[in-house]
Design a protein around this motif. Structure first.
Motif, PDB file in Angstrom:
ATOM      1  N   SER A 145       0.825  -1.203   0.000  1.00 19.51           N
ATOM      2  CA  SER A 145       0.000   0.000   0.000  1.00 19.51           C
ATOM      3  C   SER A 145       0.859   1.252   0.000  1.00 19.51           C
ATOM      4  CB  SER A 145      -0.925   0.011   1.221  1.00 19.51           C
ATOM      5  OG  SER A 145      -1.798  -1.090   1.199  1.00 19.51           O
ATOM      6  N   PHE A 146       1.974   1.216   0.726  1.00 13.33           N
ATOM      7  CA  PHE A 146       2.884   2.365   0.712  1.00 13.33           C
ATOM      8  C   PHE A 146       3.427   2.611  -0.685  1.00 13.33           C
ATOM      9  CE2 PHE A 146       7.490   3.434   0.818  1.00 13.33           C
ATOM     10  CZ  PHE A 146       7.339   4.804   1.014  1.00 13.33           C
ATOM     11  N   VAL A 147       3.880   1.543  -1.328  1.00  9.70           N
ATOM     12  CA  VAL A 147       4.421   1.678  -2.682  1.00  9.70           C
ATOM     13  C   VAL A 147       3.359   2.219  -3.632  1.00  9.70           C
ATOM     14  CG1 VAL A 147       5.316   0.387  -4.660  1.00  9.70           C
ATOM     15  CG2 VAL A 147       6.177  -0.095  -2.368  1.00  9.70           C
ATOM     16  N   SER A 148       2.142   1.702  -3.513  1.00 13.77           N
ATOM     17  CA  SER A 148       1.068   2.132  -4.407  1.00 13.77           C
ATOM     18  C   SER A 148       0.703   3.589  -4.198  1.00 13.77           C
ATOM     19  CB  SER A 148      -0.177   1.256  -4.185  1.00 13.77           C
ATOM     20  OG  SER A 148       0.110  -0.089  -4.455  1.00 13.77           O
ATOM     21  N   ALA A 149       0.625   4.012  -2.935  1.00 12.88           N
ATOM     22  CA  ALA A 149       0.148   5.357  -2.640  1.00 12.88           C
ATOM     23  C   ALA A 149       1.241   6.408  -2.734  1.00 12.88           C
ATOM     24  CB  ALA A 149      -0.471   5.377  -1.237  1.00 12.88           C
ATOM     25  N   ALA A 150       2.441   6.079  -2.267  1.00 15.29           N
ATOM     26  CA  ALA A 150       3.508   7.069  -2.228  1.00 15.29           C
ATOM     27  C   ALA A 150       4.243   7.192  -3.553  1.00 15.29           C
ATOM     28  CB  ALA A 150       4.504   6.712  -1.127  1.00 15.29           C
ATOM     29  N   GLY A 151       4.143   6.167  -4.397  1.00 15.02           N
ATOM     30  CA  GLY A 151       4.870   6.210  -5.663  1.00 15.02           C
ATOM     31  C   GLY A 151       4.482   7.381  -6.536  1.00 15.02           C
ATOM     32  N   ALA A 152       3.219   7.799  -6.476  1.00  8.65           N
ATOM     33  CA  ALA A 152       2.757   8.895  -7.314  1.00  8.65           C
ATOM     34  C   ALA A 152       3.460  10.200  -6.964  1.00  8.65           C
ATOM     35  CB  ALA A 152       1.244   9.060  -7.170  1.00  8.65           C
ATOM     36  N   VAL A 315       5.820  10.461   3.029  1.00  8.32           N
ATOM     37  CA  VAL A 315       6.445   9.986   4.268  1.00  8.32           C
ATOM     38  C   VAL A 315       5.383   9.520   5.261  1.00  8.32           C
ATOM     39  CG1 VAL A 315       7.813  10.691   6.263  1.00  8.32           C
ATOM     40  CG2 VAL A 315       8.500  11.412   3.963  1.00  8.32           C
ATOM     41  N   SER A 316       4.285  10.275   5.350  1.00  6.51           N
ATOM     42  CA  SER A 316       3.199   9.894   6.269  1.00  6.51           C
ATOM     43  C   SER A 316       2.590   8.560   5.870  1.00  6.51           C
ATOM     44  CB  SER A 316       2.114  10.978   6.273  1.00  6.51           C
ATOM     45  OG  SER A 316       2.629  12.217   6.702  1.00  6.51           O
ATOM     46  N   ILE A 317       2.331   8.396   4.569  1.00  9.12           N
ATOM     47  CA  ILE A 317       1.778   7.130   4.089  1.00  9.12           C
ATOM     48  C   ILE A 317       2.733   5.988   4.403  1.00  9.12           C
ATOM     49  CG2 ILE A 317       1.172   5.818   2.016  1.00  9.12           C
ATOM     50  CD1 ILE A 317       0.126   8.432   0.820  1.00  9.12           C
ATOM     51  N   GLY A 318       4.021   6.206   4.160  1.00  9.97           N
ATOM     52  CA  GLY A 318       5.004   5.160   4.413  1.00  9.97           C
ATOM     53  C   GLY A 318       5.086   4.783   5.874  1.00  9.97           C
ATOM     54  N   THR A 319       5.093   5.796   6.749  1.00  9.85           N
ATOM     55  CA  THR A 319       5.192   5.536   8.184  1.00  9.85           C
ATOM     56  C   THR A 319       4.004   4.725   8.681  1.00  9.85           C
ATOM     57  OG1 THR A 319       6.407   7.602   8.502  1.00  9.85           O
ATOM     58  CG2 THR A 319       5.391   6.603  10.444  1.00  9.85           C
ATOM     59  N   LEU A 320       2.799   5.106   8.245  1.00  7.60           N
ATOM     60  CA  LEU A 320       1.598   4.396   8.699  1.00  7.60           C
ATOM     61  C   LEU A 320       1.484   3.025   8.044  1.00  7.60           C
ATOM     62  CD1 LEU A 320      -0.622   5.389  10.692  1.00  7.60           C
ATOM     63  CD2 LEU A 320       0.895   7.193   9.874  1.00  7.60           C
ATOM     64  N   SER A 321       1.694   2.966   6.711  1.00  8.44           N
ATOM     65  CA  SER A 321       1.506   1.709   5.988  1.00  8.44           C
ATOM     66  C   SER A 321       2.479   0.637   6.448  1.00  8.44           C
ATOM     67  CB  SER A 321       1.668   1.940   4.478  1.00  8.44           C
ATOM     68  OG  SER A 321       0.680   2.803   3.984  1.00  8.44           O
ATOM     69  N   VAL A 322       3.747   1.012   6.589  1.00  9.68           N
ATOM     70  CA  VAL A 322       4.774   0.023   6.892  1.00  9.68           C
ATOM     71  C   VAL A 322       4.924  -0.195   8.391  1.00  9.68           C
ATOM     72  CG1 VAL A 322       7.212  -0.556   6.617  1.00  9.68           C
ATOM     73  CG2 VAL A 322       5.991   0.608   4.764  1.00  9.68           C
ATOM     74  N   GLY A 323       4.786   0.872   9.181  1.00 11.08           N
ATOM     75  CA  GLY A 323       5.090   0.759  10.596  1.00 11.08           C
ATOM     76  C   GLY A 323       3.938   0.430  11.512  1.00 11.08           C
ATOM     77  N   ILE A 374      -1.548  10.666   6.500  1.00  9.74           N
ATOM     78  CA  ILE A 374      -1.830   9.780   7.632  1.00  9.74           C
ATOM     79  C   ILE A 374      -3.113   8.996   7.379  1.00  9.74           C
ATOM     80  CG2 ILE A 374      -2.411   9.726  10.090  1.00  9.74           C
ATOM     81  CD1 ILE A 374      -0.632  12.239  10.400  1.00  9.74           C
ATOM     82  N   GLY A 375      -4.135   9.694   6.879  1.00 13.62           N
ATOM     83  CA  GLY A 375      -5.414   9.039   6.620  1.00 13.62           C
ATOM     84  C   GLY A 375      -5.307   7.956   5.571  1.00 13.62           C
ATOM     85  N   PHE A 376      -4.610   8.243   4.466  1.00 14.42           N
ATOM     86  CA  PHE A 376      -4.493   7.240   3.409  1.00 14.42           C
ATOM     87  C   PHE A 376      -3.575   6.106   3.838  1.00 14.42           C
ATOM     88  CE2 PHE A 376      -3.809   5.639  -0.939  1.00 14.42           C
ATOM     89  CZ  PHE A 376      -5.127   5.660  -1.382  1.00 14.42           C
ATOM     90  N   GLY A 377      -2.566   6.422   4.667  1.00 12.91           N
ATOM     91  CA  GLY A 377      -1.695   5.378   5.193  1.00 12.91           C
ATOM     92  C   GLY A 377      -2.435   4.400   6.081  1.00 12.91           C
ATOM     93  N   MET A 378      -3.505   4.863   6.739  1.00 12.49           N
ATOM     94  CA  MET A 378      -4.357   3.980   7.539  1.00 12.49           C
ATOM     95  C   MET A 378      -5.383   3.262   6.671  1.00 12.49           C
ATOM     96  SD  MET A 378      -5.081   6.548  10.754  1.00 12.49           S
ATOM     97  CE  MET A 378      -6.288   5.436  11.503  1.00 12.49           C
ATOM     98  N   ALA A 379      -6.008   4.002   5.757  1.00 15.53           N
ATOM     99  CA  ALA A 379      -7.140   3.463   4.999  1.00 15.53           C
ATOM    100  C   ALA A 379      -6.725   2.455   3.940  1.00 15.53           C
ATOM    101  CB  ALA A 379      -7.922   4.607   4.353  1.00 15.53           C
ATOM    102  N   SER A 380      -5.631   2.717   3.240  1.00 19.02           N
ATOM    103  CA  SER A 380      -5.278   1.894   2.089  1.00 19.02           C
ATOM    104  C   SER A 380      -4.969   0.438   2.459  1.00 19.02           C
ATOM    105  CB  SER A 380      -4.100   2.520   1.337  1.00 19.02           C
ATOM    106  OG  SER A 380      -3.778   1.767   0.186  1.00 19.02           O
ATOM    107  N   PRO A 381      -4.108   0.165   3.463  1.00 17.49           N
ATOM    108  CA  PRO A 381      -3.875  -1.245   3.807  1.00 17.49           C
ATOM    109  C   PRO A 381      -5.133  -1.946   4.299  1.00 17.49           C
ATOM    110  CG  PRO A 381      -2.151   0.156   4.729  1.00 17.49           C
ATOM    111  CD  PRO A 381      -3.235   1.066   4.232  1.00 17.49           C
ATOM    112  N   ALA A 382      -5.955  -1.241   5.100  1.00 18.51           N
ATOM    113  CA  ALA A 382      -7.187  -1.857   5.596  1.00 18.51           C
ATOM    114  C   ALA A 382      -8.123  -2.194   4.439  1.00 18.51           C
ATOM    115  CB  ALA A 382      -7.879  -0.904   6.573  1.00 18.51           C
ATOM    116  N   LEU A 383      -8.247  -1.272   3.482  1.00 18.62           N
ATOM    117  CA  LEU A 383      -9.138  -1.486   2.343  1.00 18.62           C
ATOM    118  C   LEU A 383      -8.644  -2.630   1.474  1.00 18.62           C
ATOM    119  CD1 LEU A 383     -11.677  -0.296   1.043  1.00 18.62           C
ATOM    120  CD2 LEU A 383     -10.227   1.252  -0.247  1.00 18.62           C
TER     121      LEU A 383
END
Length: 482
Positions: A145-152, A315-323, A374-383
């Motif tokens: 999810s981090f790769v998908s969201a942060a890559g853009a 960075v926020s997406i990565g921190t939430l998605s991975v950590g 932060i929101g997408f880092g939480m939502a994307s892996p759950a979804l």
């Protein structure tokens, strides 16, 4: 003595790195091109209408083939389809970089979309099979999810650097060494399995119907800005795309070996998660591109400054998605984490509707990108976990392709809706004599408000349809080896 269990576990994480490297290359390419469009237009002599097809040719091939490619992975093996996709994408990148005419570049971009669809469609399916234990799977999906969201956002920054320091050809040439390494590493490290066989689901008629429907639907959406929502072009082609989709549904109900077995759609979470994703991605992706335009056209940022402005989001997406996402999902359950993430996204979008024409980054943009990240880092892996929760080993590729298809359709739809409404508002205000910066800002504010509405609707779908994943959904899937 070597611990074979530990070695197998380590190899799976190395395989995940390979899968995510291939995904990152493909996702970066979707945004890196946008930064280089002005340079490409000048060098190759593109007209304004033709320039849009550098993006559209890729989107149509990519979005149209995802579902078919995912099912093909189930039939002949996920690893084979993934490696084939990387090879096609890498060769097409070389052709794009060598292009000397508009037609050559557009054709190569279409082939790139084919390769991207093949590789992307099966990635989630392989992750689900490689990580059958729920805790490990959650961590792996967080990385994906981090790769998908942060890559853009990284693509915007990298595109600006390559275009300004070298030239636009290098936004494609940079894929070649990455693609070659990814192919060699995939052959060596990614687990493979033969698939369930073409005889189990070679629905040619269904494949033609769904591919034609999605390609035509994406084409109709991306051409809305040119023809308008109520034009004969949009209405006729849109109706034809819906008719083809209806024919596909009828075919799946009757076919002996359907391309999309209806049992996949009997899961509330699969249907709810994909429906939520269409609306969420429509709001987020449209905001992402129009936010970049706001920074460039209103605030005067250059390409690299736009990429840096979005860096806290990545960075926020990565921190939430991975950590943290895996721990949050395990403690509170995916539906609650998804809703909390979407609430933060909604806050960020509503704040974006207040960004002024003379906005300051620290006061007006940083408070937007942080809750969005932060929101997408939480939502994307759950979804993603919810969307894959109903997948069986034989349907994992199909479920993966479905997730990526709804993501692409949602992105295309959101971008079309937000771009046309924003442009209409700006054009009307300019005709009334409103200064350009204020007119543009008002148009962007309207688009960000619509983005917030789409995310709110996504939350409604999630609340009414999605249910917590039952314990049996975490039962291990067989892991392919060799």
């Amino acid at each position: 003595m070597i611990d074979n269990t530990k070695r197998t576990a380590d190899s799976r994480w190395l395989a995940l790195v390979v899968l995510c490297t291939g995904m990152m290359m493909i996702i970066l390419d979707q945004t890196i091109v946008n930064v280089a469009l002005p340079a490409i237009r000048t060098d190759l002599g593109f007209g304004q209408a033709g320039l849009a097809w550098i993006v559209n040719a890729y989107l149509i091939a990519f979005g149209g083939l995802l579902l078919l490619a995912g099912r093909l992975g189930d039939l002949i093996g996920h690893k084979r389809v993934f490696v084939l996709g990387l090879v096609v994408f890498t060769v097409a990148s070389l052709l794009c970089g060598l292009a000397t005419s508009p037609g050559t570049l557009i054709g190569a971009r279409f082939v790139q979309g084919v390769g991207g669809a093949l590789a992307t469609s099966v990635t989630l399916g392989m992750i689900v099979r490689m990580f059958p234990e729920p805790g490990e799977r959650a961590k792996a999906i967080g990385v994906f999810s981090f790769v998908s969201a942060a890559g853009a956002s990284i693509g915007l920054l990298l595109g600006g650097v390559l275009t300004q320091l070298l030239n636009w050809h290098w936004i494609f040439f940079v894929n070649i060494p990455v693609g070659v390494v990814a192919v060699l590493a995939a052959v060596r490290l990614v687990p493979g399995a033969p698939g369930i066989g073409l005889g189990k689901g070679a629905d040619v008629v269904g494949a033609v119907l769904i591919t034609s429907s999605v390609m035509l639907g994406v084409y109709t959406i991306v051409e809305v800005e040119t023809h308008g929502w109520v034009s004969a072009h949009t209405l006729v082609l849109g109706a034809l795309a819906i008719a083809l989709l209806g024919g596909f549904a009828v075919r799946q109900a009757k076919a002996a070996n359907p391309l999309l077995p209806l049992r996949v759609l009997r899961s509330r979470n699969v249907v709810g998660a994909n429906g939520t994703q269409i609306l969420l991605v429509a709001g987020m992706l449209g905001m992402f591109f129009l936010g970049a335009l706001y920074m460039q056209l209103v605030l005067g940022y250059d390409a690299m400054e736009v990429g840096l402005a979005f860096l806290p989001l990545a960075v926020s997406i990565g921190t939430l998605s991975v950590g943290f996402s895996a721990r949050l999902n395990a403690r509170f359950g995916e539906p609650r984490v998804l809703l909390a993430g979407m609430a933060l996204i909604l806050v960020g979008l509503l704040m974006f509707t207040r960004a002024p024409a003379d906005g300051d980054y620290v006061r007006h943009l940083l408070p937007v990108v942080l809750p969005l990240g932060i929101g997408f880092g939480m939502a994307s892996p759950a979804l993603t976990t919810l969307a894959m929760s109903g997948a069986t080993p034989g349907d994992a590729g199909l479920a993966s392709g479905l997730v990526n298809t709804t993501m692409q359709v949602g992105g295309a739809l959101g971008l079309a809706v937000l771009a046309t409404t924003s442009t209409s508002r700006t054009t009307a205000l300019l005709a009334e004599g409103v200064p350009t910066a204020q007119a543009l800002t008002s148009g962007f504010h309207l688009a960000f408000g619509i983005s917030a509405t789409l995310v709110a609707l996504a939350a409604v779908v999630a609340v009414t349809v999605i249910r917590p994943i039952p314990a049996t959904a975490g039962a291990p899937l067989p892991v392919a080896v060799g």
